[in-house]
Structures are given as C-alpha cells and as structure tokens.
Design an enzyme around this catalytic site. Sequence first.
Site, PDB file in Angstrom:
ATOM      1  N   GLY A  22       0.816  -1.200   0.000  1.00 14.42           N
ATOM      2  CA  GLY A  22       0.000   0.000   0.000  1.00 14.42           C
ATOM      3  C   GLY A  22       0.850   1.250   0.000  1.00 14.42           C
ATOM      4  O   GLY A  22       2.057   1.213   0.212  1.00 14.42           O
ATOM      5  N   GLY A  24       0.598   5.320   1.521  1.00 14.67           N
ATOM      6  CA  GLY A  24      -0.114   6.253   2.375  1.00 14.67           C
ATOM      7  C   GLY A  24       0.477   7.634   2.290  1.00 14.67           C
ATOM      8  O   GLY A  24       1.357   7.915   1.461  1.00 14.67           O
ATOM      9  N   GLY A  25       0.003   8.520   3.149  1.00 14.56           N
ATOM     10  CA  GLY A  25       0.444   9.896   3.134  1.00 14.56           C
ATOM     11  C   GLY A  25       1.882  10.069   3.561  1.00 14.56           C
ATOM     12  O   GLY A  25       2.494  11.102   3.294  1.00 14.56           O
ATOM     13  N   LYS A  43       8.606  -0.438   5.498  1.00 12.89           N
ATOM     14  CA  LYS A  43       8.031   0.898   5.373  1.00 12.89           C
ATOM     15  C   LYS A  43       9.111   1.860   4.912  1.00 12.89           C
ATOM     16  O   LYS A  43      10.180   1.930   5.507  1.00 12.89           O
ATOM     17  CB  LYS A  43       7.494   1.362   6.733  1.00 12.89           C
ATOM     18  CG  LYS A  43       6.444   0.460   7.334  1.00 12.89           C
ATOM     19  CD  LYS A  43       6.184   0.753   8.799  1.00 12.89           C
ATOM     20  CE  LYS A  43       5.774   2.178   9.051  1.00 12.89           C
ATOM     21  NZ  LYS A  43       5.279   2.369  10.442  1.00 12.89           N
ATOM     22  N   ASP A 137      -1.998   6.144  19.956  1.00 10.70           N
ATOM     23  CA  ASP A 137      -2.754   6.134  18.693  1.00 10.70           C
ATOM     24  C   ASP A 137      -3.362   4.766  18.427  1.00 10.70           C
ATOM     25  O   ASP A 137      -3.261   4.231  17.323  1.00 10.70           O
ATOM     26  CB  ASP A 137      -1.840   6.545  17.531  1.00 10.70           C
ATOM     27  CG  ASP A 137      -2.629   6.970  16.291  1.00 10.70           C
ATOM     28  OD1 ASP A 137      -3.807   7.341  16.443  1.00 10.70           O
ATOM     29  OD2 ASP A 137      -2.067   6.933  15.187  1.00 10.70           O
TER      30      ASP A 137
END
Length: 638
Positions: A22, A24-25, A43, A137
């Site tokens: 994926g 992401g931002g 990542k 979080d």
Amino acid sequence: MDSLTPEDPVRIGPFRLLGRLGTGGMGRVYLARSEGGRTVAVKVVHPQLAAEEEFRLRFAREVAALERVGGAGTTPLIASDTDAGSPWVAVAYVPGPALRAVVDDQGPLPPASVRTLAAGLGRSLEHIHSAGLVHRDLKPSNILLAVEGPRIIDFGIARAVDTVTDGGLTSTGAVVGSPGFMSPEQVRGEKVGTASDIFCVGALLAYAATGRQPFGASDSGVHAIMFRIAHDEPDLEGLPEELGPLVRACLDKDPARRPSAAELARVAPESGGAWLPSELLARLGEQAARLLDADTPAPHDPSPEASSRDTRAHGGQGAAEAPTPPGGGGSGTGPGAPPPRPRRRWRTFLAVACAGAVLTGGTALAVAYWPDGEPESYEKPPAGSTRTSGAGEVPAVFLGAWEGVLKGSDDSPKSTARIEIAQGRKGAKTATYVQVTGERLCMGRSVLVSADDDRIVFGESDVTTSVPAAECQPAAHQTLSVRSQDVVEWRSGAVTATLRRAVTGPRIVPAAFLGTWKQHFDELSGGDQNDLFDNTVTITQGPVGAPLLRFRQSYPKTDGATGELLDATVDCAGTSVLGGVGHVLVAGPTVPDAAASDSDCTPGDVSQTLRIDRVRGKERLLVYGMGPDGEPAEYFRR
C-alpha cells in the site's frame, strides 16, 4: 498486493521486494523477503518527507519505540536505516487483517472474540507500558488480528510516559492521534499516562462489538467527536450486555478509575485455539495463500539508488540471519541472488496455519502499517511547506483553519466565515465550514472539487449544525485563492472576503476567556440592579463547533398588571456554539436548556461577539449582540 512498478526499487537494504502492500500519506509499504527467506513488511518514507528534519526525528522515535518494546504483542523490528536518503524500517510480516478491515467487511465480532481481543490488547499494553511508553494512537487500523491474537502496530507518535505532557497536541496546537479513538485527557491537551491507552481500548472494543464508534463517526465532524469524548457519555447501543461492564470501565472519564493493562489482560484466558469466527478464517485462507506464494519479481532497476545504505540489524534479529524454511533450496544466497523459493507444501501449510490472514491484501496492511491520512487523524503541515501529501490532493499551503469577516469589521463583525481544510482527494468532504450571522450559526462539510497550488474549490455541501434548528441551507461553492502563506481570498457566489490563518485543534479558546463571569450593571444603571439579577456566562475549553458558552439568568418575577416585583424568580439557562476565534470570540444564538429554564424564559435569538478589556484595574468581558450596534453586557470575574 500490487505489483512493483518501474519507479519502485527492487531491493531495500538486504530485502528483495515482492510487491506493494500500500501507499499512504507518509510513505510506501512493501512485502519483501530477506536473503534467508523471511517475509517482512518494509516501510519507506516518501522522499519529500525525508527532507524534513522534524519528520525524520519522529520516524527515528518510532523505530526506537519498536526496539524498546521488543516485539511482545507487536510487530518485531527486524532492521532499519533512519539515516538513509529515504529512511526505512522492516518489521516482521503479520499475516492478519486490520480490525477496521474485518469489521467493515464482515461486521461486528462476536462477544467471545471481543473479550479475547481485550485480553490480548491488555497483554500487549503490559509490555508497552512496562517499556515506559504510551502508544497514544490505538485505533482499528492499528490493530492486526493474527491467528495467535491481536498485534498492536504503528508507534509513530508513541512517547515515553515521563515526556507526554502535551496530550493530543503538538507544540503548534495540531492534533496528534485519531480523534475518534482519543482519550478525554488527549482531547483536552492534558498530560496523558498509560490510562489514556486503556480508554482507547474501550473505544476499540465498542467498535469491534457494534461496528460503530462510541463517540460518532468522522462524518459528524472532528470537533464534534472530540467534544463528545470530553463531555458526553459513549453511545453503546447494540453492545452485548456481557461486554457492558468491561467497556464502560475502560471508557471512564476519570483515568484513575480505568482498569490497568494487567487487569485487562485477565478478562479472558490465554488460549491456543481459534479466537476468530470460523467463517472469517475460511474466507481469509485463500488470500493468505496467494500472498505467501508470491514470487520474487525480476529485477528492473539495478541502479545503486534502488537500495538503501548502511543497514543496521537490531537485537540479534538481522534479516540475513533468519532461518531458511524447510525445503528452501539450501545455500547459495549471495547478495545479488534471489532468495530461495519455498516448496509448495510449506506454502500450503503456512496458508492453513495463518488462516486468519490478509482480508484485503494491500488495503488492510497499508492502513495497518502506516497512518494513511484517514479523516480521524491529521496534523497541520510545517509552515512554508507547499508539498501535496500522497494521501490527498490538497496543497499543504491550504491545510488548516481560515477565518474572516463577511460584513462589519474585525472588531465589530456582523457576519463571519471560517473554513477548516483537511487532506483528502477530489470528491471527498475535506472542508468543514462555519458561517455566523446575526440570526444563525451554520456549520457543514464541503466536497473538494479541484485543487491547484494557488487555488482550491469546494462544491456540494451538507449541514451538520444549524442554530436555530433547520434554519441553515448548504453552503454554495467556495473558492479560496492564495495571497500569502497566511492570507487567502475567499469567494462564494457574489460574496468575497479576506480570510487569515487561524488556530485550530481541541483547545482553541484563549485562556483569558475561560471561567465564569458575572454580569454587572454599575456602568449602565447605577448598580441598583446587581442585587436583583444573577446573570452569568461560563466559558469552557474546546473546539470550534462545540457549545462552549453557558448562559444563566436569574431575575425577579413581576406582576403583569402592576409591574411590581413578586417574591419569586425566573431562572433561565442556555448554551451557545463557538463559531470563531479571530479578533473576538464569535458565538451563535443561545439555545435554551429546557430542563433548567422556566416557562417565562425567552430564547436568545441573536449571535454574539465577546472581547476582554480592563476597567478600574479589573478584567471585563463585553458581550455584544451581532447585529445593529448597541450597548454590550458587562461581565466581571465571579
């Protein structure tokens, strides 16, 4: 999982990439294998973010937190390079979907699974808290459902317990965390401790058991959600009765009354059996097999830039030292050779053993391994940044809140506008607006139509708040054009205004306004009415769009025929929604509190502006009606 593209590297450190999980931002997540055949998730930070020193420090803190926890109940750290041109981290690949993906696709989990989820999260948090960390979080996309139990991931904003003094705020007042799953102390920007994570677990359990967020979904507005977390009881409709005491204990507003992680861990025994529903396991197996059967693609980018430098292995878990799976093909895995391909029998065994695997391949893991700009989690970009986040199409110069006066002046506004812009893509509702006139306050959300470096357009809108009720119409198209880093020109139809950058967040009211103020009549009527009237306004902390002003009035009843004072009083109460915090506080018309008001009370049907000055050495709060010029009501500290 998506195939690699020509713009992707073929290797990162010692890992050969298999495909994209994926984007992401903040970066990309790849499925990869080590030289010894170990499957990992890598990542990699976006290059534009890698150029920002503040983000590099945050990323390095995440890696340090992973190393500090040591993989207990989380995803073990395998290797990292936080100094590389594009920093990266490799963690053990967990073949399990995110909680959000499961609930969105399959619906709520059964009570037994939720109780096991609670115990597993408790055991994970025991390790995290014993390492001296607060995660901060916890949300459905950061919980993976593995066969052996839940795993907590994403330590991007984790902090040491003794350093978390800013709650859910950064030094600039931006929100850090996911408002739908924050604790009251985070929302208020207070010091948070380990009990904050327990509150978040309570919200997670409610979501897992009902499919709904206990304080409202993101489409109800970030500010409204945070206000409910701080002040309202959770909506637990549909929660199975046997889970009620556990969830309510975790969601207690008082951190001291919440259970500890150790107590949470004891709500269900550790079990080696299946804890997820059998139908879920069956549906996940086939996709797990496809993912684990992935072949190493042929190299397409042999350039030196394709690989990161100076790989550091952590804790004796270097990727190159990972054991080769049975039947893996023996030796001969040099630095440039592809890893050995396991035999089909091993792959089939893994697929069955990990039947609780990836529900939606790339989507679930992209969200799980990286915060991807969901509406419930955002941070204001650094001042001066003009980049566009990979999670959306809004240039960073527009992100944040903007306020201005449509009619009147800055010191005496007759109509105001505020718009807060979050990251997102075209067609999404990325703007929250508030417009206040003398008679009403209207708040809603608008769809992003287009976005360029110096101009952004919002179209279709809906109304989320109307004071008085049912009086507001959806906003027309709104266009904002950049004039400087802190000034935009706003246009809606034939109306134009200059908007300036404004503060935002869950604690937006200037401290000077907070507290209870009592109305005085000394200057207006000689002071002889002060003993007859007890009028107060209490201003509390919170975000724009929340009812933060509480008005109370107590005055003597009068004889309708003679006008004489009677031995009785009229008591009235109501609240006003905060609509802006520019040069003055702006609040909508007062909404009566029927339970605390007598039948003789009349509603306050005019919006208000509030400012503070000093008279006779004392602070004075002046409350003006937003409309025709008139005398203000005077209040002094009670």
